[in-house]
Motif scaffolding. Structure first.
Motif, PDB file in Angstrom:
ATOM      1  N   LEU A 164     -11.107 -90.940 -79.598  1.00 23.88           N
ATOM      2  CA  LEU A 164     -11.024 -92.243 -80.247  1.00 23.88           C
ATOM      3  C   LEU A 164     -10.947 -92.044 -81.758  1.00 23.88           C
ATOM      4  CD1 LEU A 164     -11.269 -95.404 -79.778  1.00 23.88           C
ATOM      5  CD2 LEU A 164     -13.661 -95.116 -80.448  1.00 23.88           C
ATOM      6  N   LEU A 165      -9.890 -92.566 -82.372  1.00 21.66           N
ATOM      7  CA  LEU A 165      -9.765 -92.580 -83.824  1.00 21.66           C
ATOM      8  C   LEU A 165     -10.218 -93.944 -84.306  1.00 21.66           C
ATOM      9  CD1 LEU A 165      -8.884 -91.559 -86.593  1.00 21.66           C
ATOM     10  CD2 LEU A 165      -6.529 -92.141 -85.988  1.00 21.66           C
ATOM     11  N   ASP A 166     -11.325 -93.972 -85.032  1.00 18.39           N
ATOM     12  CA  ASP A 166     -11.895 -95.237 -85.502  1.00 18.39           C
ATOM     13  C   ASP A 166     -10.863 -96.028 -86.290  1.00 18.39           C
ATOM     14  OD1 ASP A 166     -13.895 -97.160 -86.208  1.00 18.39           O
ATOM     15  OD2 ASP A 166     -14.010 -96.191 -88.170  1.00 18.39           O
ATOM     16  N   GLY A 167     -10.689 -97.297 -85.928  1.00 16.70           N
ATOM     17  CA  GLY A 167      -9.729 -98.148 -86.601  1.00 16.70           C
ATOM     18  C   GLY A 167      -8.340 -98.077 -86.018  1.00 16.70           C
ATOM     19  N   HIS A 168      -8.095 -97.141 -85.104  1.00 18.52           N
ATOM     20  CA  HIS A 168      -6.780 -97.006 -84.482  1.00 18.52           C
ATOM     21  C   HIS A 168      -6.850 -97.199 -82.978  1.00 18.52           C
ATOM     22  CE1 HIS A 168      -2.757 -95.517 -83.600  1.00 18.52           C
ATOM     23  NE2 HIS A 168      -3.294 -94.670 -82.745  1.00 18.52           N
ATOM     24  N   GLY A 169      -7.775 -96.493 -82.317  1.00 19.44           N
ATOM     25  CA  GLY A 169      -7.903 -96.630 -80.872  1.00 19.44           C
ATOM     26  C   GLY A 169      -7.850 -95.285 -80.180  1.00 19.44           C
ATOM     27  N   ILE A 170      -7.405 -95.288 -78.914  1.00 19.20           N
ATOM     28  CA  ILE A 170      -7.381 -94.091 -78.082  1.00 19.20           C
ATOM     29  C   ILE A 170      -6.327 -93.122 -78.593  1.00 19.20           C
ATOM     30  CG2 ILE A 170      -7.031 -93.215 -75.750  1.00 19.20           C
ATOM     31  CD1 ILE A 170      -9.519 -94.921 -76.040  1.00 19.20           C
ATOM     32  N   ILE A 171      -6.685 -91.843 -78.660  1.00 16.18           N
ATOM     33  CA  ILE A 171      -5.729 -90.791 -79.001  1.00 16.18           C
ATOM     34  C   ILE A 171      -5.836 -89.681 -77.966  1.00 16.18           C
ATOM     35  CG2 ILE A 171      -5.721 -91.305 -81.470  1.00 16.18           C
ATOM     36  CD1 ILE A 171      -7.624 -88.978 -81.905  1.00 16.18           C
TER      37      ILE A 171
END
Length: 512
Positions: free
Chosen positions: A299-306
């Motif tokens: 999870l990349l904070d501010g972006h979502g699932i990676i």
């Protein structure tokens, strides 16, 4: 062409919010709020009917004549043109409607039924469609459809835009990580910078790059824009536009307050303010994924699932610092759990660094329904109020009694008449609820990041010690008092939470 004989004004009041326009002041607030839910259900059903009708048009005007389509005019364009002209909309919007209708009916039939039954709103259906575009012609598409629909039907709580996005993305990654990785590679290959005139002497610049680079760039622009003093007359978006130009061109960013006593600290061109500014991005993953021995999403904070590859790419950057929630070498208990300190050694009110980080990782976003503020930008709040005089009698600093709230939500809870409750249900899931001043219980978000990172459930925290209140000084003639205003307010909130538990029969009575 005959006009429709349906008169929406003749619908029973229960279908349109239950409001009697003749007596608008007599409806209780709770009835008005519940009426909005009825209207939402109706809006969902109308969207279902619209998509169903459009899908039938697709069958008759598109699928039935594919073999006879021309080079320029085909059935899809012909069908979209009919809808666009009839509804006075652009052809593009008509084509989007056609694609959404077919996607729901053929790719996501169980999600389509959730829309029919009012479990999701039209905007949520559109979001699910957009996140599942890569499922076309995939054998596991029905499994993803069933998994998403099952959560929508059986998971208690609400789905904000970011929570719903993350839920769909993690389900897709679980079933087809290779497609997610390939899609990321294609997206990176398409990165670039474009400009477009917007008329009236202004233009727009668009840059497409890796998500983490966008976050870093925006943080840098924000930091420079905030270097202006409080008397600068520009709005924040205007200051950010000027700051972006300064960083890209190497020009000087200037405060425009025009005052001789300006306190702005303007940095040298091409640099950030000299106030120990650090740009921090939070990327969350499990340890095995970081090591490459597992292939779970992050999870990349501010972006979502990676993807797992994306996680490791970020970890390999020279400016990345890797830290662990559970310190390496911590010995687990016999059942595989880890116990960490819950609070600061000298202050049972302050959470430990581990509990602070754990709460933000678990919540991901502000816990208020619909709020997308990152938990790392939120305040940590004691759900049941901490009793500074007698900690054993108030909400203690524990994992279950802490959550992340945006600043406006925190202030509203602290100084208003709202009450929130948080507990684990009989299945061990963390449940958050909000109670309006009129007593209406509003469910919180349906998921936390424990669904993405189940290992968070294996972390336990030492219970704060029950600290006895200090002895009261002797006063022979001190008047008796039942409690301060704050104490009475906290007692009322504890009683409201207890009533909420009994009303919902959702779990054990709260312990404070």
């Amino acid at each position: 062409m005959s006009s429709s004989s349906v008169s929406w004004q003749d619908l029973p009041a229960a279908f349109v919010g239950g409001i009697d326009p003749s007596y608008p002041d007599e409806d209780p607030i709770n009835d008005l709020l519940l009426g909005l839910i009825d209207l939402d259900h109706g809006r969902s059903y109308l969207a279902y009917c619209e998509y169903s009708s459009v899908a039938v048009m697709f069958d008759r005007l598109v699928a039935a004549r594919e073999s006879s389509d021309g080079f320029i005019v085909d059935g899809f364009a012909d069908c979209a043109s009919r809808i666009a002209k009839l509804r006075n909309m652009t052809r593009h919007h008509a084509e989007v409607l056609l694609n959404e209708a077919v996607a729901l009916r053929d790719r996501l039939p169980q999600v389509f039924e959730c829309l029919r039954d009012g479990l999701i709103a039209p905007w949520q259906a559109k979001l699910i469609i957009s996140r599942t575009d890569l499922l076309d012609d995939q054998s596991f598409a029905p499994v993803v459809d069933a998994s998403v629909a099952d959560l929508l039907r059986h998971r208690t709580g609400t789905w904000s835009r970011k929570r719903l996005r993350d839920m769909v993305d993690r389900i897709i990654f679980r079933h087809d990580p290779n497609s997610v990785r390939e899609r990321r590679k294609e997206a990176l290959d398409a990165r670039g910078v474009w400009t477009e005139s917007r008329g009236d002497g202004v233009a727009e610049i668009t840059g497409v790059m890796a998500a983490e680079n966008v976050r870093i760039a925006v943080a840098a622009v924000t930091a420079l824009a905030d270097a202006a003093c409080e008397h600068d007359g520009r709005t924040k978006p205007q200051r950010m536009s000027d700051a972006m130009f300064a960083l890209l061109s190497g020009a000087t960013f200037e405060c425009q307050c025009g005052r001789d006593d300006c306190t702005a600290q303007i940095p040298e061109p091409g640099t950030l303010p000299p106030v120990d500014t650090r740009i921090v991005l939070h990327v969350v993953c499990d340890e095995s994924t970081l090591a490459g021995t597992a292939h779970n999403s992050g999870l990349l904070d501010g972006h979502g699932i990676i993807s797992d590859d994306h996680v490791r790419d970020i970890a390999a950057r020279p400016d990345t610092t890797v830290s662990f929630l559970v310190p390496p070498g911590t010995v687990p208990t016999a059942d595989g759990e880890f116990t960490l300190p819950a609070h600061q050694p000298a202050d049972p009110y302050r959470p430990s660094n581990a509990l602070d980080t754990h709460t933000r990782l678990r919540d991901g976003y502000c816990v208020e329904p619909g709020c997308g503020t990152s938990a790392f930008d939120c305040d940590l709040d004691h759900v049941a109020e901490y009793n500074h005089t007698d900690p054993a009698d108030g909400g203690q600093t524990t994992s279950v009694n802490l959550n992340a709230k945006c600043r406006p939500g925190h202030l509203l809870k602290t100084f208003g008449d709202w009450v929130d409750d948080q507990y684990r249900d009989q299945h061990g899931r963390l449940v958050t609820e909000f109670i309006t001043p009129e007593g209406l219980v509003i469910p919180g978000e349906a998921e936390t990041n424990e669904d993405l990172f189940p290992g968070l459930r294996r972390i336990r925290y030492e219970s704060p010690p029950a600290k006895a209140p200090p002895p009261s000084p002797p006063h022979e003639h001190r008047p008796a008092r039942t409690g301060t205003r704050a104490a009475n307010k906290h007692a009322r909130r504890r009683a409201e939470r207890s009533r909420n538990r009994r009303r919902n029969n959702a779990g054990p009575e709260p312990t404070y």
